[in-house]
Each structure stands twice: as C-alpha cells, then as structure tokens.
Write an enzyme that holds these catalytic residues in place. Structure first.
Site, PDB file in Angstrom:
ATOM      1  N   HIS A 376       0.821  -1.205   0.000  1.00  0.00           N
ATOM      2  CA  HIS A 376       0.000   0.000   0.000  1.00  0.00           C
ATOM      3  C   HIS A 376       0.858   1.259   0.000  1.00  0.00           C
ATOM      4  O   HIS A 376       0.451   2.293  -0.520  1.00  0.00           O
ATOM      5  CB  HIS A 376      -0.979  -0.026   1.160  1.00  0.00           C
ATOM      6  CG  HIS A 376      -2.088  -0.993   0.897  1.00  0.00           C
ATOM      7  ND1 HIS A 376      -2.205  -2.184   1.570  1.00  0.00           N
ATOM      8  CD2 HIS A 376      -3.079  -0.975  -0.009  1.00  0.00           C
ATOM      9  CE1 HIS A 376      -3.248  -2.842   1.083  1.00  0.00           C
ATOM     10  NE2 HIS A 376      -3.790  -2.142   0.128  1.00  0.00           N
ATOM     11  N   CYS A 690      -9.344  -3.483 -11.587  1.00  0.00           N
ATOM     12  CA  CYS A 690      -8.842  -2.222 -11.024  1.00  0.00           C
ATOM     13  C   CYS A 690      -7.550  -2.404 -10.246  1.00  0.00           C
ATOM     14  O   CYS A 690      -7.072  -1.480  -9.605  1.00  0.00           O
ATOM     15  CB  CYS A 690      -9.891  -1.543 -10.149  1.00  0.00           C
ATOM     16  SG  CYS A 690     -10.240  -2.431  -8.639  1.00  0.00           S
TER      17      CYS A 690
HETATM   18  C1  PEP Z   1      -6.415  -4.656  -5.232  1.00  0.00           C
HETATM   19  O1  PEP Z   1      -6.306  -5.380  -4.248  1.00  0.00           O
HETATM   20  O2  PEP Z   1      -6.065  -4.985  -6.391  1.00  0.00           O
HETATM   21  C2  PEP Z   1      -7.013  -3.321  -5.095  1.00  0.00           C
HETATM   22  C3  PEP Z   1      -7.321  -2.618  -6.148  1.00  0.00           C
HETATM   23  O3  PEP Z   1      -7.171  -2.827  -3.849  1.00  0.00           O
HETATM   24  P1  PEP Z   1      -5.947  -2.325  -2.899  1.00  0.00           P
HETATM   25  O4  PEP Z   1      -4.710  -2.365  -3.733  1.00  0.00           O
HETATM   26  O5  PEP Z   1      -6.313  -0.989  -2.432  1.00  0.00           O
HETATM   27  O6  PEP Z   1      -5.950  -3.363  -1.833  1.00  0.00           O
END
Ligand code: PEP
Ligand code: MG
Length: 763
Positions: A376, A690
């Site tokens: 993250h 996404c």
């Molecule tokens: C993912 O897990 O691909 C996602 C888009 O959410 P995050 O990266 O915020 O966990």
C-alpha cells in the site's frame, strides 16, 4: 588476572560496585580531555590511552570504517604503533569485523579460541586473551569498533561493557564532528547504485530526505548532573502525559482493542527498567538528550539484527518512545521534519498513512528499503504521482541526508551520489521522456480503440482529491476505483459525517459527468489510520480483520460512511463497491446496511442519489468462484488483482522478497481471470479490473485478449495503455493468447513480450 595500574593514574583500578561508576569516571576524564584538546590531532591516541588506563586494560584500540568499508586501525594503546593506519580488517573479518557486522558488543575471555579470531602479526597481538569490543554507532550505521584487550583471561563485567558503549557513543560524535581530519571515509562519498523494484515509473533526481534520521544530541555532557536528571524526569512526565492525552483524545475509538494496545504503549513508557537505564546514563555525566540517545542507539542496533517479530515490535515501540522523548527534550511540538520541495524521501519502511503525510510536500521521488510493488505504500506513492523504487536492500545506511540521488523508476534502481557523467546521461533521458509525454498527451481526446474497432474503457484509480485533475489531463472515462480509506489514513481523528460527505461531494463535483466508483473503507492489514491507535498484532494481517470484515463488525461507523456517500451523491448516480468480499452473504449483509441507510434518507427526506449501483470487489479466490451467485445481487464487479493474486499464489504482496516470484502472466492466473470474466458475462454483471496489473502493458494486453473491456489504473498509465490499445489487432491477438492459456509454457510472459515487441512497444 594481571590488572596493570599506570603511573600517574590515581586509583587506576576499575571502580566497580557502584552504579555507573565506571562509566562516570571514564566520561568525566573523556570530557576533560575533549575540553582541553578539542583540536588536538592526536586526540584519538589520547582517548585510547585514557580508556586503557581507566579500565586497566592492556590494549585499547579504535578501528574506523574507511571508504572501502574496511575497518582501519586508527589509534591504539598496547598494540604496535606501526600497525596504526596499516592494519585493516575487511568488513567481515576477525572479531572486530564481527562486532561491526552484528552492531553488538562482544565479550570474550579467550579470544583465541573464537572461530572468528583472525591473527594479525603486525599488531603484536599474540599475548592478549580477553577481548571486549563495542560498535561505534551513529545514524544506524557502524562507524567503527572500540576494543579493549587484556593479557589474562579476564572477565569484563556488564558495567564495563556499558561504560565502553557510552564512550563509544561519545567517540562517534567526536569522530563525526571531525570527519575530515580523522577519517575521510565517515561521510560517504562514493557513488552507489542499488537495484530494487519499480513502485512507480518515472525519473527523478533530488536531495535525500531521510524519513527517520538519527539526530545527534546537541550536547553530550551535562554541566550539572542533578539539573539534567530533573530535565529527564520532566520530559518523561510530559511524555507520559501526552500518551495519556492520546488515550483520552481517542475517546470512543473505532476499534475496541486499540485502547488495549495504547495501554500497552503506556506501560512501556512507565517501565521502571527503561527509566532506570535512562537515569543511570544521565548519572554518568551525559546530558539528558545524550542519555536517551545512548539507550536508543542500543535498541536500534538490536533492532537491526532481531529476527523475532515480537521482539522487533517491542524494540520499535521503545525506539518510538525514545524519539518522542528526544522531541520532548528539544521542546519540539511533535510535528515531523519538513522535507524541502524537490526532495527524495528515503525510508527503511513506511506505512501508507505516514507516506500520506507527505502528500503536499512536493517530493521529487521516493526510495524505500522494504516495500514491494504491491504494497500500500507503493500505491500511495503512485497516488502521489512521484517516481518510486522499493526493495532497495541497504539503502538507509548508504544514503545520507542531503546526498544527491537519482531515481530510475524505469529500471527499478537508484543512484546515490551519482558521478557527473551519470547525472548528464540522466538529464538526457529526462528530456526524452518529457518529449514522449508530450506525444502521449496528444491521445487525450482519442478513444482507446483497437485497430479492429473494439473499445476498451480506461479509468483511473484515485484516493486523493487532486487525483481527479488527472481525469482531464489523461482523458479517462472516469474513476474506476476511489480508495476512500486514504481520507481516514490522513486524518488524526475519525472523519465525521459532514467531513466525509463534503469530501465525497468534492470528488464527485471534480469528476463532472464522469462516473466515480467509491470503494468503501478498506482499512486493516497494513492500512492503519492514526486514530485507530496501534491494533493488536495479528499473525497474518492480510488475512485478518480488515476491510469489509471490519466494517461489518462496526456497523455504526460503516453506516456513517454509507450515509455520507448517499448524501454526497444527491441527484447523481452513486456507484459504490465493497472491498475484500469473501462470501456472498457478506455482500448481502453490506448491501442490507446500505439499503437501510437509503430507507432512512427517504423516510427523513434527506438528499438522495437518483441511481444506485452496488458492486463487489473480487479479491478473494472464494468470491471468484461465487460469481454466478451474485447474479441479480451485484450491479457490477471489479477485480482487485493485487489482493486476488496475493491470495491465489499465497504470496504476501508487501513482501519484497516475493516480488517477481509469481506472475499474473502465467496459465493458472490467467485461467482464473478468464473464468471469472466468463461467469460475469453469463450472470450479465459488468466487470472491471482495477488492480495495478491493468496499468502494465503486458498484463493489460493479456487481460484485453482474454476478454476484459474495462481497466482502471493509476492515472499516469492511461495514456501509454491507450497507445497500446490503439496499436492492437485484437482478432489476431485473442486466439494467440488463448492458445497460450490453454497449453504450452506455464509462464506466458516471454510470449507476451514477443507480442509487445511486434507491436513496437519498448516495455
Ligand atoms: C487490489 O487489491 O487490487 C485493489 C485494487 O485494492 P488495494 O490495492 O487498495 O488493496
Ligand atoms: Mg485490495
């Protein structure tokens, strides 16, 4: 045991038996020496003489790190003087090397029998049996090693080891202050290239701004020990009060157990053994700051080598407390240091919330020692739109505050203190890449249409309100993923209903006619908001109490967010989706909460969206195999490939060591993704990707080939992916990729690379 007294030294024996006595005596002599001979070129020799006589040691030597990282004998009392400036231990050689590489003291009664003992005839060291070596630490870096030796098999006691460590700290400052004259190698000057992994593409150069620098104490010695002890006690009291205030301020905290954790933190602050160590250090004659720093260096050094995660947590806690205490002593208000605009933020590890604190700092780049591309912290770096590289082993000890650094977010590497040639070739690359950007910006108003007429909808991922400005600059269809938790992570206190609603409203307004898909709060795992306090440690946070699981357990807070989203979407379409859905029941539970919020708004005549679309993120294999059951329940789906792949391959996305080991461009992963897409089509549920994969050229190619028509990605990837789509003949590509998915090599990366080369793509 033959302890030698020295002529002229009154009571030369070690003053053992009273707390801190040895250290105190040593320090007061050292202080007198430093006061009288601050500029004396022979002061290192005087220091070793003084230590040897005070500790009744036959030998005392100082080794300092040279420019080539070896440890050079700089001063000795007891070894042959000719060895000074000649005897050099490699980084890992001998007992001195061992102290340096472990950054920990080493005490031996019989050094000869130690497997790491390395004999150096030029030093004349044969007759010395016992050995006590301590690292000379500064800024998390080992500057050298301080050693005492005795002929006899002497046992150095705890107090002597302590005393020597305190002296080593003073020495570190002395040496650092005089780096030019004592050792040119202390300030690192050599260029270093470190390879890691790209977190965010792009090129940048700037001055290093260390996230967590070790600031040396302004004063080492105390003029008045009693006064200093009072200062320390006052600072300790303020520290404890501030922690109590944090507990009170947290009030009815969101997460029940965070209170327990804050309490534990408070316990550390009241820990008598910690306090005793600090007080003892002050009683040796150190200033309060130096005393805290002395204890902190030890914790930091232990942290460098600690493997056990519980111990690491505890050491982190203590270090954190010591940093706070230093700020109290400095009268600091606790605000972090400001990074000058154009800096490169360098950190060993940093959480997404801490990184978000730099969102307005105009950083030029980010370089991290521990983060993997899927972490993250990496996502926040991308949201901030600055080039970033992670997984850079050894970064923090190689880069110093103010060093020039080049970040090559294309090759996944950094250059610390680059040479002039490197800088000029880098500048040439920057101008080429600027030209390429200009070319790409021409695509802004063109659709992402393949040569055979298939349109792929490209959206941006966002989380900060200024992300929305990119919608226009890159020409995207809308926001495919709005990470609402960023607002929470960037707030000291839990954002209230109005605050949330106003923020969502501003996002919707800035998006104009384009749709925004809000993802409800996805906290937990490594995404911790400041007001959550520090939560109980979970064995497997990624698999733990996070995202929708947490939201469903706290319906009051979850409903507040839903209410804010409803209110903000007045007269427009509200598109929202839930993260980390694992079962269809969880989706239904969340949906019920949303429905009851809608009913509430209707009943009380509140603002309402004119249309509601509710989606589920497909991030767990379990949900990937439940798509048919979502028919008629979910209005759309969105695949979070970052999480889905971490769970599919059982590989922590934050773990830099696993980065690159598993690949979405492999048959099992593509089969899963193709199956999900087919089931979604059968259930007539529109589906988007996404996760970060959608913005990578080869992955995007494969996803389009297996049938995905909506991709959401970081804004800077939209134009390059659009360019790619516009060069693609899908009717030729799709069967080719299908062949790879159905049979042949497990990894299809190389095959996709050939496809990309044929299309004239560079990466
Ligand atoms: C993912 O897990 O691909 C996602 C888009 O959410 P995050 O990266 O915020 O966990
Ligand atoms: Mg996710």
């Amino acid at each position: 045991m033959t302890e030698r007294g020295r002529p002229g030294e009154k009571g030369g024996g070690p003053p053992r038996g009273h707390a801190g006595g040895g250290a105190k005596l040593l320090l007061s002599r050292l202080r007198a020496l430093m006061a009288n001979q601050a500029q004396d070129p022979k002061r290192l020799e005087r220091v070793v003489e003084l230590i040897a006589s005070t500790m009744v040691a036959d030998v005392c030597s100082i080794y300092l790190r040279a420019e080539d990282e070896s440890l050079l004998l700089m001063a000795t009392q007891g070894l042959r003087p000719e060895a000074v400036g000649r005897t050099r231990m490699k980084e890992n050689e001998g007992l001195v090397g061992l102290v340096s590489s472990t950054a920990r003291p080493l005490r031996l009664t019989d050094a000869f029998s130690h497997p790491r003992f390395s004999y150096r005839p030029e030093t004349g060291e044969d007759p010395f049996h016992s050995f006590l070596g301590v690292p000379i630490l500064r800024g998390g870096r080992v500057l050298g090693v301080l050693v005492v030796q005795n002929r006899t098999e002497r046992v150095y006691d705890d107090e002597e080891a302590e005393a020597l460590q305190t002296v080593a700290m003073v020495l570190a400052e002395l040496v650092a202050a005089a780096a030019d004259t004592i050792s040119a190698g202390l300030r690192q000057t050599r260029p270093v290239e470190l390879r890691g992994r790209t977190l965010n593409e792009g090129l940048a150069s700037g001055r290093v701004h260390l996230y967590d620098p070790v600031v040396p104490p302004a004063r080492l010695f105390a003029a008045d020990a009693e006064l200093e002890e009072r200062r320390l006690n006052d600072a300790l009291e303020s520290l404890r009060n501030s922690i109590d205030a944090m507990l009170t301020r947290a009030g009815p905290v969101l997460f029940g157990e965070s209170r327990d954790v804050l309490e534990t933190y408070r316990l550390f602050a009241h820990d008598p053994s910690w306090e005793n160590r600090l007080v003892e250090a002050v009683r040796t004659g150190l200033s309060a700051e130096a005393a805290v720093d002395r204890v902190r260096r030890e914790h930091r050094a232990r942290l460098e080598s600690a493997r056990d995660s519980l111990l690491r947590e505890r050491l982190h806690d203590l270090e954190d407390l010591e940093n706070r205490l230093l700020r109290q002593l400095a009268g600091d208000d606790g605000e972090g240091r400001i990074a000058p605009p154009g800096s490169i933020l360098v950190a060993s590890r940093i959480g997404p919330a801490e990184l978000l604190e730099y969102r307005d700092a105009q950083l030029a780049g980010i370089a991290l020692e521990e983060a993997g591309a899927g972490s993250h912290a990496a996502i926040v770096a991308r949201a901030m739109g600055v080039p970033a590289v992670g997984a850079l082993t050894g970064l923090v000890t190689r880069a110093e505050d103010g060093d020039l650094m080049i970040i090559d977010g294309e090759g996944g590497l950094v250059h610390v203190r680059p040479e002039a040639e490197m800088v000029s070739s880098f500048q040439a690359r920057v101008s080429i890449s600027e030209q390429a950007q200009v070319e790409l910006s021409r695509l802004r108003d063109k659709p992402a249409l393949t040569t055979d007429g298939v349109e792929v909808d490209l959206y941006i991922n966002a989380g900060l309100s200024f992300d929305l400005d990119h919608l226009d600059t890159v020409g995207a269809k809308g926001v495919g993923l709005f990470r609402t938790e960023f607002q929470f992570m960037a707030s000291e206190t839990m954002p209230g209903l109005d605050e949330q609603a106003n923020f969502y409203r501003s996002v919707i307004d800035r998006a104009g006619d384009r749709p925004v898909t809000f993802r409800t709060i996805d906290l937990g795992g490594d995404k911790i908001a400041p007001f959550m306090g520090r939560r109980e440690r979970e064995e497997n946070p990624a698999l733990g109490w996070r995202a929708l699981r947490m939201a469903l357990d706290h319906p009051f807070f979850f409903r507040r967010q839903l209410r804010a989203l409803i209110r903000a979407s007045r007269g427009k379409t509200l598109r929202l989706m839930f993260p980390m859905v694992t079962t269809v029941e969880e989706f239904e539970d969340a949906r019920r909460l949303l429905d009851s919020e809608m009913e509430w708004a209707i009943k009380f005549g509140r603002d309402l969206p004119n249309r509601l679309q509710v989606g589920a993120m497909v991030e767990t294999p379990s949900l990937a195999f439940s798509i048919d059951s979502l028919k008629g329940k979910a209005d759309f789906l969105s695949i979070g490939t970052n999480d889905l792949m971490q769970f599919f391959f059982a590989a922590d996305r934050d773990n830099a060591r696993l980065a690159g080991r598993y690949d979405l461009l492999s048959r099992p992963a593509l089969r899963l993704l193709q199956r999900v897409r087919q089931r979604a089509d059968e259930a007539e549920i529109p589906i988007t990707v996404c996760g970060e994969a959608g913005g990578r050229p080869l992955e995007a190619l494969a996803l389009i080939a297996i049938g995905y028509r909506k991709l959401s990605m970081q804004a800077s990837r939209v134009a390059p992916i659009k360019l790619l789509v516009r060069s693609l003949d899908l009717s030729a590509l799709a069967p080719r990729v299908q062949g790879m998915v159905d049979g042949g090599e497990q990894s299809i990366r190389n095959a996709m690379l050939s496809v990309a080369t044929e299309l004239g793509l560079k990466n």
